[in-house]
Write an enzyme that holds these catalytic residues in place. Structure first.
Site, PDB file in Angstrom:
ATOM      1  N   TYR A  18     -35.785  19.120  21.363  1.00  0.00           N
ATOM      2  CA  TYR A  18     -36.330  20.414  21.784  1.00  0.00           C
ATOM      3  C   TYR A  18     -37.359  20.905  20.763  1.00  0.00           C
ATOM      4  O   TYR A  18     -38.457  21.321  21.131  1.00  0.00           O
ATOM      5  CB  TYR A  18     -35.193  21.435  21.938  1.00  0.00           C
ATOM      6  N   HIS A  22     -41.580  21.313  21.209  1.00  0.00           N
ATOM      7  CA  HIS A  22     -42.283  22.574  20.962  1.00  0.00           C
ATOM      8  C   HIS A  22     -43.284  22.463  19.820  1.00  0.00           C
ATOM      9  O   HIS A  22     -44.309  23.145  19.833  1.00  0.00           O
ATOM     10  CB  HIS A  22     -41.287  23.713  20.732  1.00  0.00           C
ATOM     11  N   TYR A  41     -44.919  34.873  19.673  1.00  0.00           N
ATOM     12  CA  TYR A  41     -43.850  34.180  20.399  1.00  0.00           C
ATOM     13  C   TYR A  41     -43.048  33.319  19.429  1.00  0.00           C
ATOM     14  O   TYR A  41     -43.601  32.456  18.755  1.00  0.00           O
ATOM     15  CB  TYR A  41     -44.466  33.307  21.499  1.00  0.00           C
ATOM     16  N   TRP A  76     -44.292  21.954  32.592  1.00  0.00           N
ATOM     17  CA  TRP A  76     -43.549  22.134  31.345  1.00  0.00           C
ATOM     18  C   TRP A  76     -42.054  22.295  31.625  1.00  0.00           C
ATOM     19  O   TRP A  76     -41.220  21.702  30.954  1.00  0.00           O
ATOM     20  CB  TRP A  76     -44.098  23.329  30.570  1.00  0.00           C
ATOM     21  N   TRP A  77     -41.727  23.107  32.620  1.00  0.00           N
ATOM     22  CA  TRP A  77     -40.320  23.295  32.974  1.00  0.00           C
ATOM     23  C   TRP A  77     -39.664  21.968  33.363  1.00  0.00           C
ATOM     24  O   TRP A  77     -38.544  21.690  32.957  1.00  0.00           O
ATOM     25  CB  TRP A  77     -40.181  24.285  34.123  1.00  0.00           C
TER      26      TRP A  77
END
Length: 104
Positions: A18, A22, A41, A76-77
């Site tokens: 993960y 990112h 963010y 992306w999802w």
């Protein structure tokens, strides 16, 4: 500026993957986030239970939420779906948090 806080849920055996994904955020996804007003963010991980806390600021929540309709966001999802608890459309299952305090 509106502040958004959310909780999401990461599978415990994929923390490193993960973070890797990112750290290599696709330039077109980064552009779409910025085009929809996302700033400041950050995503934080609780390694004890896989809980993610996401925080971002946007000038307009409605405009920001329109990102869900973009092809790059859907892509992306789908890319992140194996790592997280997700809805049928691959969007992350997220709990929206209500802001109860902010120190200026």
């Amino acid at each position: 500026m509106e502040r958004i806080g959310q909780i999401m849920y990461l599978h415990k055996d994929v923390y490193d993957e993960y973070q890797k994904r990112h750290s290599e955020l696709w330039p077109e996804m980064k552009k779409e986030l910025k085009d929809h007003g996302a700033t400041n963010y950050s995503i934080f991980l609780n390694k004890a239970n896989g809980q993610l806390f996401a925080y971002l600021e946007v000038p307009d929540t409605e405009k920001y939420n329109e990102i869900a309709n973009t092809e790059i966001c859907k892509k992306w999802w789908a890319y992140m779906e194996p790592l997280m608890d997700t809805n049928p459309d691959n969007s992350p299952i997220a709990t929206d948090l209500k802001e109860v305090f902010h120190l200026d």
